[in-house]
Design an enzyme around this catalytic site. Structure first.
Site, PDB file in Angstrom:
ATOM      1  N   GLY A  56       0.822  -1.203   0.000  1.00  0.00           N
ATOM      2  CA  GLY A  56       0.000   0.000   0.000  1.00  0.00           C
ATOM      3  C   GLY A  56       0.854   1.249   0.000  1.00  0.00           C
ATOM      4  O   GLY A  56       2.082   1.180  -0.003  1.00  0.00           O
TER       5      GLY A  56
ATOM      6  N   LYS B  32       9.233   0.294   4.099  1.00  0.00           N
ATOM      7  CA  LYS B  32       8.563   1.569   3.887  1.00  0.00           C
ATOM      8  C   LYS B  32       9.542   2.475   3.160  1.00  0.00           C
ATOM      9  O   LYS B  32      10.568   2.862   3.717  1.00  0.00           O
ATOM     10  CB  LYS B  32       8.135   2.194   5.214  1.00  0.00           C
ATOM     11  CG  LYS B  32       7.342   3.488   5.050  1.00  0.00           C
ATOM     12  CD  LYS B  32       6.818   3.980   6.384  1.00  0.00           C
ATOM     13  CE  LYS B  32       5.962   5.219   6.226  1.00  0.00           C
ATOM     14  NZ  LYS B  32       5.405   5.678   7.531  1.00  0.00           N
TER      15      LYS B  32
ATOM     16  N   GLY C  71       0.723   5.790   0.981  1.00  0.00           N
ATOM     17  CA  GLY C  71       0.052   6.964   1.520  1.00  0.00           C
ATOM     18  C   GLY C  71       0.973   8.146   1.388  1.00  0.00           C
ATOM     19  O   GLY C  71       2.005   8.086   0.701  1.00  0.00           O
ATOM     20  N   GLY C  72       0.626   9.220   2.073  1.00  0.00           N
ATOM     21  CA  GLY C  72       1.410  10.434   1.963  1.00  0.00           C
ATOM     22  C   GLY C  72       2.802  10.317   2.526  1.00  0.00           C
ATOM     23  O   GLY C  72       3.697  11.074   2.153  1.00  0.00           O
ATOM     24  N   MET C  73       3.018   9.361   3.450  1.00  0.00           N
ATOM     25  CA  MET C  73       4.300   9.272   4.130  1.00  0.00           C
ATOM     26  C   MET C  73       5.229   8.214   3.561  1.00  0.00           C
ATOM     27  O   MET C  73       6.379   8.117   3.980  1.00  0.00           O
ATOM     28  CB  MET C  73       4.071   8.991   5.626  1.00  0.00           C
ATOM     29  CG  MET C  73       3.185  10.012   6.318  1.00  0.00           C
ATOM     30  SD  MET C  73       3.745  11.712   6.099  1.00  0.00           S
ATOM     31  CE  MET C  73       5.322  11.628   6.948  1.00  0.00           C
TER      32      MET C  73
ATOM     33  N   ASP D  72      -1.550  10.221  14.380  1.00  0.00           N
ATOM     34  CA  ASP D  72      -2.265   9.736  13.191  1.00  0.00           C
ATOM     35  C   ASP D  72      -2.936   8.400  13.482  1.00  0.00           C
ATOM     36  O   ASP D  72      -2.912   7.489  12.658  1.00  0.00           O
ATOM     37  CB  ASP D  72      -1.304   9.610  12.004  1.00  0.00           C
ATOM     38  CG  ASP D  72      -2.035   9.484  10.661  1.00  0.00           C
ATOM     39  OD1 ASP D  72      -3.188   9.948  10.568  1.00  0.00           O
ATOM     40  OD2 ASP D  72      -1.453   8.920   9.714  1.00  0.00           O
TER      41      ASP D  72
ATOM     42  N   VAL E 198       4.744   1.139   0.889  1.00  0.00           N
ATOM     43  CA  VAL E 198       5.050  -0.020   1.720  1.00  0.00           C
ATOM     44  C   VAL E 198       5.007  -1.296   0.883  1.00  0.00           C
ATOM     45  O   VAL E 198       4.057  -1.527   0.132  1.00  0.00           O
ATOM     46  CB  VAL E 198       4.075  -0.132   2.908  1.00  0.00           C
ATOM     47  CG1 VAL E 198       4.466  -1.300   3.812  1.00  0.00           C
ATOM     48  CG2 VAL E 198       4.072   1.163   3.711  1.00  0.00           C
TER      49      VAL E 198
END
Length: 227
Positions: A67, A89, A69-71, A182, A74
């Site tokens: 997956g 990551k 995301g913004g950070m 978060d 992965v």
């Protein structure tokens, strides 16, 4: 682990989980269960994952995308030296030269290294190879809380135990002066034996060093950020 495509914290690409609330299914308090509200339409599209299966980063062979995301992105990967699967990551190439994002990525590694708790997914190392900067993390094979909620209501006794395990993880982080910032269903996962693991400290900061700074509201997931 289900793919976590949406910044709003859902798996899949058809819609978002929406808000969570206790909902009564009967007349007594024991009949309350934790259940997702009606899913809404998510405005985010799934990202393109640039690393394909077979890509080699140092001693790690990429096996599959998990997956993004913004950070970070992965991936499931194989540690060829220790013979175990891990989660990589990877800092996106689009921000590899962004000093602020680099600092945040390295801070995540340092904060995770300061934590050692059975309900927090651990970190093994931070590495750099092939022009990529990445964290090597404990791989959690089970589903996320977001996925579990999409399958239906969680009985109160089970929900309370999940909440207890999350609380002990956050307490351990707070004892080290670390604020997650978060926490959401997609950042809570279950191991094969049902143990709760808190994931993704990408927005975490040491307490007392600007944990409520304006960028927290900018970077947090839209559906869990306060107005």
């Amino acid at each position: 682990m289900a793919p976590l495509w949406h910044p709003c914290g859902t798996s899949g690409i058809s819609g978002c989980l929406g808000h969570l609330s206790p909902r009564a299914s009967g007349t007594s308090g024991s009949d309350l269960s934790l259940t997702p509200e009606t899913p809404g339409t998510c405005p985010y599209n799934p990202p393109t994952m640039p690393l394909s299966s077979g890509t080699r980063l140092g001693q790690y062979d990429v096996l599959a995308a998990l997956g993004a995301g913004g950070m970070g992105e992965v991936y499931r990967a194989r540690d060829t030296k220790l013979g175990r699967d891990v989660a990589l990551k990877v800092l996106p190439q689009s921000v590899i030269h962004d000093a602020e994002r680099l600092a945040r990525f390295r801070r995540e590694a340092q904060l995770l290294a300061a934590l050692n708790h059975p309900h927090i997914a651990g970190i093994y190392e931070i590495g750099e190879a092939g022009g990529s900067l990445f964290l090597v993390l404990e791989l959690i094979d089970g589903e996320t809380l977001a996925s579990r909620l999409q399958r239906g209501a969680i009985p109160i006794p089970e929900a309370l135990e999940i909440a207890r395990e999350i609380a002990t993880a956050l307490e351990a982080a707070h004892d080290k002066g670390i604020v997650h910032r978060d926490l959401k269903p997609s950042n809570i996962a279950f191991t094969a034996d049902g143990t709760v693991k808190v994931l993704d400290f990408g927005l975490a900061r040491p307490g007392g060093t600007g944990a409520t700074a304006p960028d927290a509201n900018v970077m947090n997931s839209p559906t869990i950020t306060s107005p």
